[in-house]
Design an enzyme around this catalytic site. Structure first.
Site, PDB file in Angstrom:
ATOM      1  N   ARG A   1      35.410  44.981 -28.994  1.00  0.00           N
ATOM      2  CA  ARG A   1      36.101  45.870 -28.894  1.00  0.00           C
ATOM      3  C   ARG A   1      37.515  44.949 -28.413  1.00  0.00           C
ATOM      4  O   ARG A   1      36.978  43.504 -28.046  1.00  0.00           O
ATOM      5  CB  ARG A   1      36.176  46.328 -27.230  1.00  0.00           C
ATOM      6  CG  ARG A   1      35.038  47.912 -26.982  1.00  0.00           C
ATOM      7  CD  ARG A   1      35.489  48.600 -27.337  1.00  0.00           C
ATOM      8  NE  ARG A   1      34.874  49.636 -27.851  1.00  0.00           N
ATOM      9  CZ  ARG A   1      34.739  50.710 -28.846  1.00  0.00           C
ATOM     10  NH1 ARG A   1      34.116  49.765 -29.974  1.00  0.00           N
ATOM     11  NH2 ARG A   1      33.723  51.733 -28.475  1.00  0.00           N
TER      12      ARG A   1
ATOM     13  N   ASP B   1      37.964  43.259 -36.272  1.00  0.00           N
ATOM     14  CA  ASP B   1      37.999  44.464 -36.282  1.00  0.00           C
ATOM     15  C   ASP B   1      38.212  45.351 -35.906  1.00  0.00           C
ATOM     16  O   ASP B   1      38.396  46.067 -35.820  1.00  0.00           O
ATOM     17  CB  ASP B   1      36.664  45.022 -37.196  1.00  0.00           C
ATOM     18  CG  ASP B   1      36.295  46.490 -37.620  1.00  0.00           C
ATOM     19  OD1 ASP B   1      37.431  46.646 -38.578  1.00  0.00           O
ATOM     20  OD2 ASP B   1      35.757  47.033 -37.016  1.00  0.00           O
TER      21      ASP B   1
ATOM     22  N   GLU C   1      46.205  47.212 -30.733  1.00  0.00           N
ATOM     23  CA  GLU C   1      45.187  48.076 -32.679  1.00  0.00           C
ATOM     24  C   GLU C   1      46.152  49.413 -32.144  1.00  0.00           C
ATOM     25  O   GLU C   1      45.599  50.187 -33.413  1.00  0.00           O
ATOM     26  CB  GLU C   1      44.383  48.531 -32.551  1.00  0.00           C
ATOM     27  CG  GLU C   1      43.416  48.538 -32.002  1.00  0.00           C
ATOM     28  CD  GLU C   1      42.346  48.351 -32.308  1.00  0.00           C
ATOM     29  OE1 GLU C   1      41.840  47.820 -33.140  1.00  0.00           O
ATOM     30  OE2 GLU C   1      40.990  48.566 -31.551  1.00  0.00           O
TER      31      GLU C   1
ATOM     32  N   HIS D   1      39.525  48.350 -37.461  1.00  0.00           N
ATOM     33  CA  HIS D   1      38.002  49.393 -36.859  1.00  0.00           C
ATOM     34  C   HIS D   1      37.094  49.843 -38.571  1.00  0.00           C
ATOM     35  O   HIS D   1      36.646  51.050 -37.579  1.00  0.00           O
ATOM     36  CB  HIS D   1      39.145  50.007 -36.559  1.00  0.00           C
ATOM     37  CG  HIS D   1      38.368  50.414 -34.143  1.00  0.00           C
ATOM     38  ND1 HIS D   1      38.885  50.186 -34.142  1.00  0.00           N
ATOM     39  CD2 HIS D   1      36.960  51.108 -34.376  1.00  0.00           C
ATOM     40  CE1 HIS D   1      37.789  49.804 -32.356  1.00  0.00           C
ATOM     41  NE2 HIS D   1      37.069  50.465 -32.832  1.00  0.00           N
TER      42      HIS D   1
END
Length: 334
Positions: A237, A261, A266, A298
């Site tokens: 996260r 990621d 984001e 993501h």
């Protein structure tokens, strides 16, 4: 049982449509529109909605859905921080999730980010396409013999620990609830506290839940404790890392490579095509300016196997709701 799927893409339709024949009691419609307070009214006439990690399932959204007769929110992801769970509970709505899907997929992506960022594979790829075969600026580190620190040793963290063992690394784990079996099986060498991870690990990978205690787990103080040139990976996260502190750590050289990621800020980018836009003074633009940072969108979970499992568990939850059956303990949020 009618379910409206919000924020769907072609791969969602394909994976869910393939499984639907096994669930004759569930009728599904898809929309590319994401779930927000503004779009919640589209669910009129449906018994349930299905949303992904980038939805806005706030109190306002839930209140509108409940007023339309929607009783179930199916989150087709493991995380449910996009949902105001307390409010959902207070108005009698059920919320489910997919507790674990292909943890190996996320672990494999984590190590891929580590290798790419540290060995500058992203830079080398671009160079070779331009017929530039020089090696300047591409030197990295050998992971064999180094120490990996894994914060959060659930299914994903354990899968990464096995990969790191395969690289010949010493593996340290940190978890509020240590799994002694991982130590007994030789997957993790030993459990230590967070400070020991920061001080001893050459590679740190985050796999913890995001809550009030873990918010900004990585910050200026913890980065200062890390080894010079540490490789930091986050596939969990974004809120686990204070992004401004991370940028300062990269600029100072304390962070030798970062593979992200997920990251703070984001949300506007997740699963959106913004190639014709100027991002301007954004976190994304700043991170992309560093040659030792690799960003992905993501996508750590994004494998055929994971999509199949997401579809099966989500549709199973919908069918259980339609039949008045209990949800599996790990799937139910409230």
């Amino acid at each position: 049982m009618k379910v409206l799927f919000f924020g769907t893409r072609g791969y969602d339709k394909k994976s869910f449509s393939k499984e639907l024949p096994n669930y004759p009691d569930v009728q599904v419609d898809f929309t590319e529109v994401n779930l927000t307070p503004t779009t919640a009214a589209l669910a009129k006439g449906y018994d349930a909605v299905c949303a992904f990690v980038n939805a806005d399932v706030s109190a306002m959204t839930l209140e509108i859905l409940r007023g339309l007769g929607v009783g179930l929110v199916l989150m087709r992801c493991a995380g449910f921080d996009a949902v105001n769970v307390d409010f959902a509970k207070s108005i009698g709505m059920k919320v489910t999730r997919v507790p674990a899907y292909s943890p190996e997929a996320i672990a494999e992506h984590a190590i891929a980010l580590a290798l790419c960022a540290d060995r500058h594979i992203h830079k080398a790829y671009i160079r070779v396409r331009e017929n530039d075969f020089s090696l300047d600026g591409l030197v990295g580190h050998t992971l064999h013999g180094k120490t990996a620190g894994i914060i959060g040793t659930g299914r994903i963290g354990a899968a990464l620990a096995r990969i790191c063992k395969g690289f010949g690394m010493t593996v340290l784990g940190a978890d509020l609830y240590p799994n002694q079996k991982l130590v007994d099986d030789g997957v993790i060498d030993k459990y230590v506290d967070y400070d020991t991870i920061y001080e001893q690990a050459d590679l740190i990978s985050l796999h913890a839940f995001l809550n009030e205690e873990s918010y900004h787990l990585v910050n200026d103080d913890t980065i200062a404790k890390m080894k010079d040139g540490v490789i930091l990976i986050n596939t969990a996260r974004g809120g686990l890392v204070d992004i401004e502190a991370l940028i300062r750590g990269i600029r100072s050289g304390k962070i030798g490579a970062a593979g992200l990621d997920v990251y703070e800020g984001e949300n506007a980018n997740v699963y959106q095509n913004r190639e014709d836009q100027i991002l301007g003074h954004s976190i994304t633009a700043r991170l992309c300016s560093f040659p030792n940072v690799v960003l992905t969108s993501h996508q750590a979970f994004f494998t055929y196997e994971a999509l199949q499992q997401i579809a099966q568990v989500t549709l199973d939850n919908a069918e259980r709701y339609a039949k008045g059956e209990e949800f599996s303990e790990r799937s139910v949020v409230c």
